[in-house]
Each structure stands twice: as C-alpha cells, then as structure tokens.
Enzyme design. Structure first.
Site, PDB file in Angstrom:
ATOM      1  N   TYR A 107      39.333  25.720 -44.616  1.00 25.14           N
ATOM      2  CA  TYR A 107      38.763  24.580 -45.711  1.00 25.14           C
ATOM      3  C   TYR A 107      39.539  25.340 -47.036  1.00 25.14           C
ATOM      4  O   TYR A 107      39.874  26.189 -47.587  1.00 25.14           O
ATOM      5  CB  TYR A 107      37.501  24.892 -46.268  1.00 25.14           C
ATOM      6  CG  TYR A 107      36.166  23.970 -47.426  1.00 25.14           C
ATOM      7  CD1 TYR A 107      36.701  22.940 -47.029  1.00 25.14           C
ATOM      8  CD2 TYR A 107      37.207  24.173 -48.832  1.00 25.14           C
ATOM      9  CE1 TYR A 107      36.879  21.976 -47.851  1.00 25.14           C
ATOM     10  CE2 TYR A 107      36.567  23.669 -49.617  1.00 25.14           C
ATOM     11  CZ  TYR A 107      36.411  22.520 -48.970  1.00 25.14           C
ATOM     12  OH  TYR A 107      36.190  21.418 -50.662  1.00 25.14           O
ATOM     13  N   TRP A 109      42.922  24.030 -50.460  1.00 25.51           N
ATOM     14  CA  TRP A 109      43.854  22.748 -50.071  1.00 25.51           C
ATOM     15  C   TRP A 109      45.591  23.549 -49.804  1.00 25.51           C
ATOM     16  O   TRP A 109      46.308  23.343 -51.227  1.00 25.51           O
ATOM     17  CB  TRP A 109      43.962  22.350 -51.193  1.00 25.51           C
ATOM     18  CG  TRP A 109      42.651  21.710 -52.649  1.00 25.51           C
ATOM     19  CD1 TRP A 109      41.543  21.782 -51.735  1.00 25.51           C
ATOM     20  CD2 TRP A 109      42.490  20.085 -52.348  1.00 25.51           C
ATOM     21  NE1 TRP A 109      40.941  20.592 -52.651  1.00 25.51           N
ATOM     22  CE2 TRP A 109      41.482  19.645 -52.949  1.00 25.51           C
ATOM     23  CE3 TRP A 109      43.781  19.775 -53.326  1.00 25.51           C
ATOM     24  CZ2 TRP A 109      40.970  18.810 -53.443  1.00 25.51           C
ATOM     25  CZ3 TRP A 109      43.430  18.519 -54.238  1.00 25.51           C
ATOM     26  CH2 TRP A 109      41.924  18.024 -54.304  1.00 25.51           C
TER      27      TRP A 109
END
Length: 748
Positions: A107, A109
């Site tokens: 999880y 970016w």
C-alpha cells in the site's frame, strides 16, 4: 551533463539528467504550476539499500516470531542467497499453513508507472505462485467507500464529481468542510502533467464566488480566496452540519420537492434533527456548545447557503477520524436539504483538493494496466486493520455488513509501501511485525519498514527504470525514460519477482515470456488497440517513446454530478436499494451498528485526559513519507525535527518559544518536534504532519525522536461499517524539551 530525459512522478512530469553536481531536475514546460516537490527528487540516490540484506537473527535462528525486528542488525548477502531464502519461505509457509498465511502487503504511492506499479507486481506474483491474503480499501478515504456505496450507490462523488469548469462559472458559495488545501493538489496517483486546482479556485473567486472555510487550520484554503474562516473544535463538523440542517428545516428553507423525489428517509433524518426521536433538537445553540462556533454565525451561514448556488465540499480528512462516516453523510444530507444536487455548481463533492485530479474530467476509457491475475485465496481485510490481522489470528472483525476472520499470517511480503508511515500507533505496529515467521520487504531506502524486515531486497526507484505514466484524471500518457543506472545492486520489482517465480515454478505464467521493454510495448499497444478509433493515439509504441508523451482525447469537461438522476430519478436511478439518495439507510440499519446509526448522527468522540487536539495531516513538503531526506522536506525541519505548529497562546502557557524542541506525548507514545508558533490554527490545536521517517533510536527520550505523529495516533477503525483509519485526530500534551537532544538517525 547527460541529456535530460522525460520522466514522471506522482507530483508531476519533469525532465532530469545526471551530472557531476548530482541530479538536475527541470519541471515540464507544459505544466502551468509545477510542484515544488520536484526539489526532493535529487535525494533519490541517497540513504539507499545497496545490497540484499538479511537480519542477523533470521540468519542465525531461522524463521519465527522475533521482537528483535527493528533493533537487530542486517547483514549483506548475495542476491542468489536472498532470493533462495525468500522462495524457500514462501514455499514452506504455504505448505505448512496454507496460502492464506501469506499477506501481500503493498500500500503506497511507490511509482507513477503503469508497469512498475509495486502493488500490481506483488499481487500478480503472489497470485500466480499460490495465493495470498489481501487488503481492500485505502487510507485516504477508506471510511467513505462503504458509506458512499450505501448512500449513493458508488464512489462517484470522489471519482466523478462536478468538474471545475462548471464550478467556476456557476457556484456562488463554496462551503469547504476541511478546506481545499493547495498542498494536497500537488500530487496525483499516476502523475499530473498540469496542476490546475489553484488556478480553478482563483478563477472562481475572480468570477464572484464567495468561500467559507470550515477547519481548525486557516491555511486549508488559499489566503487569496479571502474566505470567511470558521474554526470548529476538531472532529465536531457533524454537529455543525446538523445545526445548519435545523435552521433550513425550521425556517422552511429546505427543498421539500427534491427531498420527496430524489431522497429516501428524509423523515427519519428530519425527526432526529428536530429532536423528535428522543434526543435534543440540533439547534445552533446546541451545536455552539460542541463545536465552538457561535449560534448566530451558524444560522446566518445556513441562510446564505439557501440563498446561493452552493457547493458543499467535504475533504477526505473529515472521515479519517472517530466515526468519520458521519460528517460525510451529514454533508450529503445538507446538500439534499438545499435541493441543489444535480444542478450546475451546486450539490456536494468529496475530496476536492485531495489530489490534483479531483474535479478534472475523468477519462471514460481505461489506461494501460498490468494484469494482476486471479488470487485463489478469498481472505481479505480492511487495509487499516493490518496490526489487528497480525496480532489477533482467528479473531473476527465486522466490516460493512460482513464478519471477517483474521487468518494466521506467517509471512508478510511487502513492496512499494511504508506501513511505518501510514499506519497508526507505531508501538503497536512494532509488536505486530514481531509476530510473523518472516517479513520480506522490497525497498530502495532504509526506511523503518526495511529496518523491521528479515529480508530486505534493494529495489530501484522510478528514475532507474523505463515505464509508462498515466492517470485517470490527466490528459496525457508519459514515457518515463530511465534517467539513472540502478544504484548499488538494486533491481526492479519485476526482475526480482521473475527470479522468485522461476524458483517457484511459475516463471512462464508470471512473465509471459516478456522482458521489461516487451511488457511496455505490449501494454501500450494492447491498450491502444482496444480504444475507440476516435480517441486512440495515432502513435505506435515506438513513436510514443520517441515523442515522450501522447496527449489524450478528453471528453467534454463540463460534468455535473447526478444531473441525469435529478432530471429523472426513475429513468436514471442510483445504484442504491431505493434508487435514490439514502438519508436513512435500511441496509445500514440492518447491520445493527451502534457506532454507525442508520442516518447522519452526532456521535461524541471518546473522552481524553490530554488537553490539546493533534491534527496529523498530509505534509506540504513531500508526498507522504517519500524522499523525506530531500531538500524541500529537509528545509522545513526545525533543528532536524519535523515542525509542529502551536497557537501562541498554547505555547505561552507552556513556556514554549518559536524554534524550541518540544515533546508531544499521550498514552500511546511520544515524539520530539520543532515548535513553530502560528495564529493560523485554532487555540487548543497542534498540527504535526505525517511522513517524518520513524526514528526510535532513543526510546529513553521519546518513541520517535524525529517527529512521526503516528506514535501518538490511535489504531482504531472509524466504525464497524467503514473500518477506516482514525489517524487524523488525536489528543496530546506538549512540553518544551530541555534534556539532551539525541541525533536523528532515520536517514542514516
């Protein structure tokens, strides 16, 4: 200096080249407002994991629970040995405990690229090699997703809200609960070739729109918008919204016709607001005692909302707190009372300013995407319940009307994320990470997650590989040309997983016989061939790669959320049980959740002995925790610590001066930070952004000596409906730190 090459990151497209003085980064000339976060990019080559490492205790004693994780040293090993260890553990755990004993953590970016997307890579790999337990939802608006499914049927208020082109022409009044912070609009999942949110807001103001900011932080809306600032007690927005609703109803300013035609359950909500259900009437006077906003101000705002074409904006931050579903639902109900849902410039939206693309037109066709394949294991958890999963195998959790059982996780395989940034109560998370038999992490940097792993596989950053950048709310596909050679012995995730898949007998299924360049060409050409002829790019892959970008055909930018539904709710029903907006949900009522009643309700937060409200919001100087050691992020530190803002009155009462190092603490932990005094926040509130790399190197002083607020936040779900994070708001005390100041070792 080498030739500058086109590349892209979540904070925007840019050109970069390596030279004798380091990495030179130049914003894309097409971008009207390039992000300042580009200043952090040159730090990509520092604080790197240069070789595979194995924790000494794991090397000496083998797999098993171990509370030495995070404290033990790591030993460099050859790639072949590290890969053999990972493959061996995956095979052993699945054979002895079943595939559900593997947790596929990713999880974060990690990259704007469509191929080197860590979450897609790790899920594809774990799926083809036997399966894994997965997570659902997200930390950004995790509580909103189940609620929106029940109230309006899907996530359209987040993914397809009324566009800025409509708002700038038609909205007379923006009431911004949680604000529209410019700092968040610097980033977009998948990249942003044009940052336009600040320009849209400025255009609306020039066109005569008025703004009201409802937030404890004054800079949650740009100063040039000249907004009225209402600074409620943190976490009390629902009470304020119910009082606004009370004024609209009792003064007959609500739209009865819209409520009858387009809404379900208004009567139950009305009776609750008026106190006919046994509770107090939700008057402005009642709300004043809770949120601290004067009753006449509340009443005047309600009347102004009814007189104008009003857009109610609801930030993602509102639902990242105790019972966070309620302010979102109350905001939707307030918009329905005004009767402007589906009208140009009216209604509501969730997440304007949450990231760059929200409010821009959403592309109606797919983007190039790496297939993740099928996971044969059905087990899953709400993403913010990772510590519960590891600590409480066999126990159950209620979530959105279902009951899930936590599997017994023996191996965690994490790539592309940093749970020691985005999760709460890090002391508890450390206990949780001590429990599995093995923790495997792919990581470019020596983050706290890498330091808590048994096996650390050095992965490349986005600058060290080729990829394709694209985003759902952006108008271009960008060729992400490799700028740097891999640092040290770093390998990209695809190469790592390919080697592991070969050891586990699944190489052909995982790679499909393609290398990186062949995958990029396959993804691009497959995507291009599937598009309608009128929107498909003319450039083949070779032409796209030479050009560096392809501008996409973007549909009409004038989109009004729920316009068709408003025009004819029978012909265009919402995907809810009633086909209408559900102000009372019989589905939620059937779940019997006392922490999420069947209509918007004020639910007081738990009592606390600590006097100050801590707001742990997203930082302005980096994307989450990424490149915390970059120049922009480092330049914001105070004596090497993350800055914490205090109101001068609160600082004076504690003998704190601007620039002092202070210690924040509560029952969960403590951290050091650098004091910055500001009147841009409500008295009684302190603000410490997330993202400082967790540094527990001096526990005798503080749980984190660098300023990570998640040592203070609570690891509790918003409710049994959403199970979202509650990390936005906590209670703390702050004191000046006069003791010896330990060094910050997080970036070493």
């Amino acid at each position: 200096m080498a030739e500058h090459r086109q590349h892209s990151a979540h904070w925007g497209a840019f050109h970069a080249a390596a030279g004798r003085d380091g990495l030179d980064v130049r914003p894309d000339p097409v971008d009207p407002e390039p992000s300042a976060l580009l200043r952090n990019v040159p730090a990509s080559t520092r604080s790197r994991v240069l070789r595979p490492h194995v924790r000494r205790g794991f090397l000496e004693r083998g797999p098993g629970p171990d509370d030495a994780r995070g404290r033990d040293e790591h030993v460099p090993v050859p790639w072949e040995q590290a890969l053999d260890l990972v493959a061996g553990e995956l095979a052993r755990v699945r054979a002895e405990h079943g595939p559900q004993a593997v947790y596929g953590g990713s999880y974060g970016w990690s990259s704007a690229g469509r191929f080197h997307h860590a979450q897609s890579q790790v899920h594809r790999f774990l799926g083809v090699t036997g399966g894994y337990t997965r997570s659902v939802g997200n930390y950004s608006y995790g509580a909103a997703l189940p609620l929106l499914r029940r109230v309006v049927g899907d996530d359209a208020p987040v993914t397809r809200p009324t566009t800025w082109e409509v708002l700038t022409r038609h909205t007379g009044l923006f009431v911004c609960f949680g604000g529209i912070p410019a700092k968040n609009s610097q980033v977009n999942s998948g990249g942003a070739t044009r940052h336009r949110t600040p320009g849209h807001l400025a255009a609306a103001r020039r066109g005569g729109a008025r703004f009201v900011l409802v937030s404890p932080l004054r800079d949650d809306l740009a100063a040039e918008l000249d907004a009225d600032w209402l600074a409620p007690v943190p976490g009390t927005d629902t009470a304020l919204m119910l009082a606004l609703a009370h004024v609209l109803i009792t003064e007959g300013r609500h739209d009865e016709a819209f409520l009858r035609r387009c809404c379900e359950g208004f009567e139950a909500f009305r009776d609750h607001v008026l106190g006919r259900d046994g509770g107090p009437a939700k008057t402005p006077g009642w709300a004043e005692g809770i949120c601290g906003i004067a009753a006449p101000v509340i009443a005047d705002l309600a009347r102004e909302m009814a007189r104008n074409r009003t857009m109610i904006t609801l930030s993602w931050s509102l639902q990242r707190s105790h019972r966070g579903e309620q302010p979102l639902w109350a905001g939707i109900a307030l918009a329905c009372l005004l009767g402007q849902v589906g009208l140009p410039g009216g209604g509501f939206g969730h997440g304007y300013g949450g990231m760059s693309g929200v409010g821009d037109v959403s592309l109606p066709y797919p983007l190039p995407t790496l297939p993740q394949g099928r996971n044969p294991v059905p087990d899953h958890i709400p993403v913010a319940r990772i510590a519960d999963l590891l600590l409480h195998p066999g126990e159950t959790v209620e979530y959105d009307g279902s009951v899930l059982t936590y599997p017994d996780i023996r191996l965690v395989h994490w790539a592309g994320g940093n749970p020691f940034h985005h999760h709460q109560d890090l002391t508890r998370l450390r206990r949780a990470f001590a429990r599995p038999d093995a923790v495997v992490v792919h990581e470019p940097f020596w983050t706290a997650t890498a330091r808590h792993a048994d096996i650390v596989l050095p992965s490349t950053t986005t600058l060290e590989r080729d990829d394709i950048g694209a985003a759902r709310h952006d108008g271009a596909v960008v060729a992400m040309h490799r700028v740097l050679d891999p640092v040290g012995e770093a390998r990209d995730d695809y190469r790592i997983f390919s080697a592991l898949a070969e050891r586990l007998g699944a190489a052909a299924e995982f790679t499909e016989g393609r290398d990186e360049r062949q995958w990029l060409q396959h993804l691009y050409e497959t995507w291009r061939a599937a598009l309608p002829a009128d929107v498909a790019p003319a450039e083949d892959f070779a032409g796209f790669w030479r050009a560096g970008r392809v501008d996409l055909v973007v549909p009409n930018a004038e989109h009004v959320l729920y316009a068709d539904f408003r025009a004819d709710p029978v012909a265009h029903p919402l995907p809810t049980p009633s086909g209408r907006i559900e102000l009372r949900s019989r589905t939620i009522e059937s779940f019997g959740y006392d922490d999420c009643p069947p209509h918007p309700t004020w639910l007081p937060p738990a009592e606390s002995a600590y006097p100050l409200h801590l707001i742990a919001n997203n930082p302005a100087t980096r994307l989450h925790s990424q490149l915390d050691h970059g120049s922009l992020s480092a330049g914001s530190k105070v004596r090497g610590r993350e800055p914490v803002r205090l109101h001068p009155d609160d600082a004076a009462a504690r003998g704190i001066a601007d620039g002092d190092v202070v210690r924040l603490h509560n029952e969960r932990g403590s951290c050091l930070a650098g004091a910055v005094l500001s009147e841009a926040l409500r008295p009684g509130v302190v603000q410490l952004s997330t993202g400082a790399w967790f540094d527990p190197s001096a526990p005798e002083v503080a749980t984190c000596v660098h300023g990570n607020p998640n040592v203070l936040t609570t690891d509790e779900g918003t409710s049994r409906l959403g199970q979202g994070t509650t990390g936005q708001l906590s209670r703390v005390e702050v004191a000046r730190w006069d003791g010896p100041l330990p060094p910050v070792r997080a970036h070493g």
